[in-house]
Design an enzyme around this catalytic site. Structure first.
Site, PDB file in Angstrom:
ATOM      1  CD1 TRP A 118      30.192  39.578  42.718  1.00  0.00           C
ATOM      2  CD2 TRP A 118      29.941  41.800  42.597  1.00  0.00           C
ATOM      3  NE1 TRP A 118      30.374  40.087  43.974  1.00  0.00           N
ATOM      4  CE2 TRP A 118      30.225  41.444  43.933  1.00  0.00           C
ATOM      5  CE3 TRP A 118      29.747  43.140  42.298  1.00  0.00           C
ATOM      6  CZ2 TRP A 118      30.325  42.373  44.959  1.00  0.00           C
ATOM      7  CZ3 TRP A 118      29.843  44.073  43.314  1.00  0.00           C
ATOM      8  CH2 TRP A 118      30.130  43.688  44.634  1.00  0.00           C
ATOM      9  CD  GLU A 160      39.632  40.038  52.531  1.00  0.00           C
ATOM     10  OE1 GLU A 160      38.991  40.440  51.556  1.00  0.00           O
ATOM     11  OE2 GLU A 160      40.851  40.258  52.673  1.00  0.00           O
ATOM     12  CB  CYS A 183      31.217  41.273  35.628  1.00  0.00           C
ATOM     13  SG  CYS A 183      29.811  41.991  36.469  1.00  0.00           S
ATOM     14  CG  HIS A 189      40.596  56.393  75.114  1.00  0.00           C
ATOM     15  ND1 HIS A 189      40.568  57.327  76.132  1.00  0.00           N
ATOM     16  CD2 HIS A 189      41.907  56.146  74.868  1.00  0.00           C
ATOM     17  CE1 HIS A 189      41.812  57.646  76.473  1.00  0.00           C
ATOM     18  NE2 HIS A 189      42.642  56.939  75.724  1.00  0.00           N
ATOM     19  CE  LYS A 231      43.483  39.958  53.834  1.00  0.00           C
ATOM     20  NZ  LYS A 231      43.956  40.895  52.863  1.00  0.00           N
ATOM     21  NE  ARG A 262      37.143  40.150  36.806  1.00  0.00           N
ATOM     22  CZ  ARG A 262      37.796  41.211  36.355  1.00  0.00           C
ATOM     23  NH1 ARG A 262      39.088  41.135  36.113  1.00  0.00           N
ATOM     24  NH2 ARG A 262      37.190  42.342  36.123  1.00  0.00           N
ATOM     25  CD  GLU A 271      45.739  43.350  55.114  1.00  0.00           C
ATOM     26  OE1 GLU A 271      44.994  44.330  55.037  1.00  0.00           O
ATOM     27  OE2 GLU A 271      45.679  42.403  54.318  1.00  0.00           O
ATOM     28  CG  ASN A 284      33.091  43.126  33.268  1.00  0.00           C
ATOM     29  OD1 ASN A 284      32.176  42.319  33.197  1.00  0.00           O
ATOM     30  ND2 ASN A 284      34.360  42.777  33.403  1.00  0.00           N
ATOM     31  N   GLY A 285      30.738  46.774  34.458  1.00  0.00           N
ATOM     32  CA  GLY A 285      30.600  48.201  34.770  1.00  0.00           C
ATOM     33  C   GLY A 285      29.156  48.565  35.015  1.00  0.00           C
ATOM     34  CE  LYS A 344      43.298  39.562  44.030  1.00  0.00           C
ATOM     35  NZ  LYS A 344      43.805  39.592  45.430  1.00  0.00           N
TER      36      LYS A 344
HETATM   37  O1  M6R Z   1      43.308  46.093  43.606  1.00  0.00           O
HETATM   38  P1  M6R Z   1      43.357  46.982  44.797  1.00  0.00           P
HETATM   39  O2  M6R Z   1      44.580  46.845  45.596  1.00  0.00           O
HETATM   40  O3  M6R Z   1      43.104  48.427  44.439  1.00  0.00           O
HETATM   41  O4  M6R Z   1      42.133  46.545  45.693  1.00  0.00           O
HETATM   42  C1  M6R Z   1      41.772  47.263  46.831  1.00  0.00           C
HETATM   43  C2  M6R Z   1      40.864  46.454  47.747  1.00  0.00           C
HETATM   44  O5  M6R Z   1      39.658  46.176  47.096  1.00  0.00           O
HETATM   45  C3  M6R Z   1      41.527  45.146  48.184  1.00  0.00           C
HETATM   46  O6  M6R Z   1      42.748  45.374  48.801  1.00  0.00           O
HETATM   47  C4  M6R Z   1      40.621  44.365  49.160  1.00  0.00           C
HETATM   48  O7  M6R Z   1      40.505  45.067  50.351  1.00  0.00           O
HETATM   49  C5  M6R Z   1      41.216  42.973  49.381  1.00  0.00           C
HETATM   50  N1  M6R Z   1      40.308  41.967  48.951  1.00  0.00           N
HETATM   51  C6  M6R Z   1      41.497  42.662  50.790  1.00  0.00           C
HETATM   52  O8  M6R Z   1      42.032  41.393  50.936  1.00  0.00           O
END
Ligand code: M6R
Length: 609
Positions: free
Chosen positions: A74, A489, A2, A505, A486, A27, A482, A100-101, A604
């Site tokens: 959210w 997501e 949020c 394996h 990428k 976000r 990674e 938020n939270g 985010k």
């Molecule tokens: O803000 P942070 O680096 O702690 O966030 C951690 C993950 O939520 C963040 O890296 C997430 O995996 C990314 N959206 C990936 O692209």
């Protein structure tokens, strides 16, 4: 997650909060709303979906006022809907609140409030707070207590369990109240106007002076001034931070997506991050210098992409310094029971606000570890709780997919590795060679960025796949991990990464002409082994894409789809190779018409556990 915006000034509050809210879109959210103290009372408007829908709703309404709050939600408790969207009003609709939270004890509170006759309209955990505030506010106001809303909110705080950033507005008060507990809230200091927001990005257009609230702090803020008090009601002297990001940094600057812009900024962000870790800009603290020669182990913690950067750091630091480096997901670390004490913990978080990482770091400190935070956000929570902070200087990252902060995190970890090596009296020649190579990394990345056409072509065929495997070995196994993250997501293609040697394996069973495999090769000691694994893939007729160094002729023996990065020291190859994979993911997602900057279900900054 949020997003929150609050405004108290002389301008058109509606216009300002909606404009600011748009800068929080990154976000992730499913509904949005505003509450403005207008000349016709407190006006609340909400809508499901894009902020554009909210704009359509308010268009034509006459909502004139100079104090207001806004929120992007959210969903956590209750489906995305208008009633569940924030702001939430009290029974008389004269107070409104955004949150938020998560209020963990909301069920009990709700039951009690219902038994006292309160009317609930939503399914959210948040709504209990506004009813608790109203129970205190109206009697205080009736008694003529000054700043009744400020007092009422502070009386409610001890009743709440969980994490919250709250901002409250009332029809009859010309100020806002903001409070924070384990969820970020920032004051923006303007001239003749002040702001509250869940992060600095919506404030950049208006001010560069910000104050980050600490847990338990509550702020009263009007257009001329603000006051912060702690849990005990003592006035807190605000620590004012200057944000050196410009509003332009948080704009698309002509690119179709923030992600593409941020990928293309990496030569600059890597240079800035490198410089920030050299010369007068960085020295290992005397305490760490003393600690390092006796250091038995290090543990790196983080989530998602930050964890993956940590994995690259693990390989780099361990092989250079010979200090054993453990790696743990932050969400796992906090509930683990390690047999041995880890003297030094490196916690990585781009945002500095990830709930799991913060909780893990607190746990590490409780266990007696010294903590180093690596983050991109000056003044974020992690910086205030860690013993030491190292900054990535990547500028604001708006796209949900972390790109430039990932490579900057690797740069910081590599540079930290060099300093640890130095403190252990490592070979100065090797140190000089590596530092020289790291200085050259931005140039390598620039070359990758100049050759995007071939990556675009290859992404076209990958975009048709249902499942893609990513493989690498040693320090490029994290590169593969990674790359898979990428791709999945932002393109929603199922992607999995394996250390290449693991294929036989189990995962080989899944390979077929329909399951492409992306392999990352560097000119290191495992290159030949990697190519043997690529041979195993080809034998199953799975299409192969190889990300390899320029001039690596072997790659062409296996496939025509070779994507290259400039030749470099193998230990630094994860940075340019990752840029290739970021572009591959970006163009595949674009080909599939995905919402690249705001992938479904993702946020985010993940500020809840
Ligand atoms: O803000 P942070 O680096 O702690 O966030 C951690 C993950 O939520 C963040 O890296 C997430 O995996 C990314 N959206 C990936 O692209």
């Amino acid at each position: 997650m949020c997003g929150i915006v609050g405004y108290a000034g002389i301008g058109d509050a509606l216009k300002i909060v909606i404009e600011a809210l748009k800068r929080l879109e990154y976000r992730g959210y499913d509904s949005a709303g505003i509450a403005i103290r207008s000349d016709r009372g407190l006006k609340i408007v909400k809508s499901v979906g894009e902020i554009g829908n909210l704009e359509n709703r308010v268009r034509g309404m006459s909502i004139k006022g100079a104090t207001g709050i806004a929120h992007t939600r959210w969903a956590t408790h209750g489906i995305p809907s208008e009633v569940n969207a924030h702001p939430h009003p009290d029974c008389r609709k004269k107070i409104a609140l955004v949150h938020n939270g998560i209020i963990e004890n909301y069920r009990t509170l709700r039951k009690e409030l219902l038994s006292r006759g309160h009317e609930f309209r939503s399914e959210t955990d948040t709504e209990v707070v506004v009813h608790l505030v109203e129970e205190r506010y109206y009697p205080l106001r009736k008694k003529g207590i000054e700043d009744a809303l400020f007092v009422a909110v502070r009386e409610v705080i001890p009743l709440l369990e969980g994490s919250y950033a709250l901002v409250v507005v009332a029809e009859d008060e010309d100020y806002l109240v903001g409070v924070r507990e384990k969820s970020p809230l920032v004051i923006g200091i303007g001239s003749g106007e002040n702001f509250l927001a869940s992060d600095v990005s919506p404030l950049l257009k208006y001010t560069s002076e910000v104050v980050y609230l600490d847990d338990g702090e509550c702020a009263r803020l009007d257009r001329k001034s603000f006051r912060i008090v702690d849990k005990e009601g003592n006035t807190v002297q605000p620590g004012i931070h200057q944000v050196d990001w410009s509003p332009k940094d948080a704009e698309k600057g002509g690119y179709e997506h923030f992600m593409l812009k941020e990928i293309n900024e990496q030569a600059g962000s890597l240079h800035d991050t490198f410089v920030g870790m050299t010369g007068e800009n960085f020295t290992l603290s005397p305490m760490l210098k003393t600690l390092v020669p006796y250091l038995k182990s290090i543990e790196i913690i983080g989530c998602g992409t930050s964890y993956n950067a940590g994995m690259v750091g693990k390989y780099f630091i361990e092989s250079l310094t010979r200090i054993p480096v453990g790696l743990c997901y932050a969400s796992e670390y906090r509930y683990s029971s390690p047999a041995e004490h880890t003297p030094l913990i490196i916690a990585i978080s781009q945002s500095g606000e990830t709930a799991d990482t913060l909780a893990a770091m607190r746990e590490a400190r409780r266990r007696g570890s010294v903590t180093i935070a690596i983050t991109n956000v000056v003044g974020s929570t992690i910086t205030r709780e860690a013993d030491f902070t190292l900054y990535t200087r990547a500028g604001p990252e708006i796209g949900v997919a972390a790109t430039k902060t990932f490579t900057a995190q690797i740069m910081v970890l590599d540079m930290l590795g060099l300093r640890l090596f130095e403190a252990k009296k490592g070979d100065p020649a090797q140190l000089g060679r590596l530092e020289g190579s790291l200085r050259g990394v931005p140039r390598l990345v620039q070359k990758v960025l100049e050759n995007q056409e071939r990556i675009k072509e290859v992404s076209r065929f990958l975009s048709k796949a249902h499942t893609i495997f990513f493989i690498g070995r040693n320090i490029n196994y994290p590169t593969a991990v990674e790359g898979a993250l990428k791709l999945k997501e932002i393109s929603y293609i199922h992607a999995e990464a394996y250390p290449a040697g693991e294929l036989k394996h189990g995962p080989l069973a899944l390979l077929s002409p329909e399951t492409p495999v992306v392999a990352v090769a560097a000119s290191d000691h495992v290159r030949e082994k990697l190519y043997s694994n690529v041979g195993e893939v080809c034998a199953r007729e799975a299409p192969v894409v190889i990300v390899a160094e320029e001039g690596d002729e072997t790659a062409w023996n296996y496939t025509d789809d070779v994507l290259t990065f400039p030749a470099c020291s193998p230990e630094l190859s994860p940075i340019p190779a990752s840029v290739v994979l970021q572009l591959l993911a970006y163009y595949a997602a674009k080909e599939r018409g995905c919402a690249i900057d705001k992938p479904r279900n993702l946020a985010k900054s993940v500020t809840v556990e």
